[in-house]
Design an enzyme around this catalytic site. Sequence first.
Site, PDB file in Angstrom:
ATOM      1  N   ASP A  72      -3.093 -50.480  95.434  1.00 42.58           N
ATOM      2  CA  ASP A  72      -2.031 -49.629  96.011  1.00 42.58           C
ATOM      3  C   ASP A  72      -1.687 -48.458  95.084  1.00 42.58           C
ATOM      4  OD1 ASP A  72      -0.388 -51.222  98.398  1.00 42.58           O
ATOM      5  OD2 ASP A  72      -1.484 -52.530  97.020  1.00 42.58           O
ATOM      6  N   ASP A  80      -6.866 -50.980  90.162  1.00 38.10           N
ATOM      7  CA  ASP A  80      -5.682 -51.385  90.917  1.00 38.10           C
ATOM      8  C   ASP A  80      -5.924 -50.865  92.351  1.00 38.10           C
ATOM      9  OD1 ASP A  80      -2.897 -51.844  91.630  1.00 38.10           O
ATOM     10  OD2 ASP A  80      -2.707 -49.661  91.485  1.00 38.10           O
TER      11      ASP A  80
HETATM   12  O1  M1P Z   1       0.886 -51.873  94.043  1.00 37.77           O
HETATM   13  C1  M1P Z   1       0.854 -53.245  94.189  1.00 37.77           C
HETATM   14  C2  M1P Z   1       2.159 -53.769  94.747  1.00 37.77           C
HETATM   15  O2  M1P Z   1       2.153 -53.578  96.171  1.00 37.77           O
HETATM   16  C3  M1P Z   1       3.284 -54.069  96.820  1.00 37.77           C
HETATM   17  O3  M1P Z   1       4.432 -53.385  96.361  1.00 37.77           O
HETATM   18  P1  M1P Z   1       5.528 -52.720  97.323  1.00 37.77           P
HETATM   19  O4  M1P Z   1       5.650 -53.553  98.544  1.00 37.77           O
HETATM   20  O5  M1P Z   1       6.743 -52.680  96.456  1.00 37.77           O
HETATM   21  O6  M1P Z   1       5.056 -51.309  97.630  1.00 37.77           O
HETATM   22  C4  M1P Z   1       3.480 -55.536  96.547  1.00 37.77           C
HETATM   23  O7  M1P Z   1       2.441 -56.235  97.182  1.00 37.77           O
HETATM   24  C5  M1P Z   1       3.490 -55.801  95.056  1.00 37.77           C
HETATM   25  O8  M1P Z   1       3.501 -57.194  94.795  1.00 37.77           O
HETATM   26  C6  M1P Z   1       2.258 -55.232  94.406  1.00 37.77           C
HETATM   27  O9  M1P Z   1       2.320 -55.380  93.004  1.00 37.77           O
END
Ligand code: M1P
Length: 252
Positions: free
Chosen positions: A10, A8
């Site tokens: 983020d 993953d």
């Molecule tokens: O961790 C992945 C997520 O990152 C973003 O989430 P948020 O803006 O809530 O921090 C989005 O791009 C989300 O779609 C994605 O799963």
Amino acid sequence: MKTIYLFDVDGTLTPARKQMERGFRNFFSKFCKEFPVYFVTGSDRPKLDEQLPIEIRNAAEGIFTCAGTEFWRKSELVDQRHHEFDKELISTLERIIDLSPYKGRYGKHFEFRTGMVNVSIPGRNIPQEGREAYYHWDRAYGERQAIIKSLARFFPEYTVAAGGQISVDVCPKGWTKAQVLTRLKTWHPDCRFVFFGDKMGADGNDRPLADVIWADSSDNQAISVEDPQQTQTMLESIYRAGHAEQLLELCA
Ligand code: M1P
């Protein structure tokens, strides 16, 4: 048995919506050149490009974006799946946004991506400090969990999962990160898969992939991390062990 690494992005390789940190970046680009790596992100390609440097994107075997509905090799889009979202679902989401007691609103509440829609109560134009504020408020009041529960009840044909800090991801049932495993197994039969993610809790968007990885084989692993620092520490020990193994093979 050869290991294929899945990540993953983020919260696992980078802080949410931010670039990878320099120290990790130097080490990870070495790691990607020596071990087969795929990225599996809920975000779309432009966001991934902002977060991971080109040498890392190009060293990966492949990149799944939009929860696996798009597949890329380097910068070439290999294929994608499309879906027409139910109008009733979208108007319900609009009502949910209007009715939320959260006061900070920044616009762009919907982001339609290939095969999914990302929905944010404060809005995707939110600045960083607003993100942190919503994230802490949501943890205290459970707004996203409540949205996930009620959508699951009224729209069972969709899967809803917490995104990162400020949003939920909605996709047709089964169009979650879990969809990538079937393809990976075709490309890499007889391999084991190790997946790193930070959202493996019951409603997290890494959970569907973790579930199929665990169910597929006891050789596979789905590793839940707290943050990119923890991922780096774990990968450094995998890297050292991998090198030690190669040395042993050379000396044998
Ligand atoms: O961790 C992945 C997520 O990152 C973003 O989430 P948020 O803006 O809530 O921090 C989005 O791009 C989300 O779609 C994605 O799963």
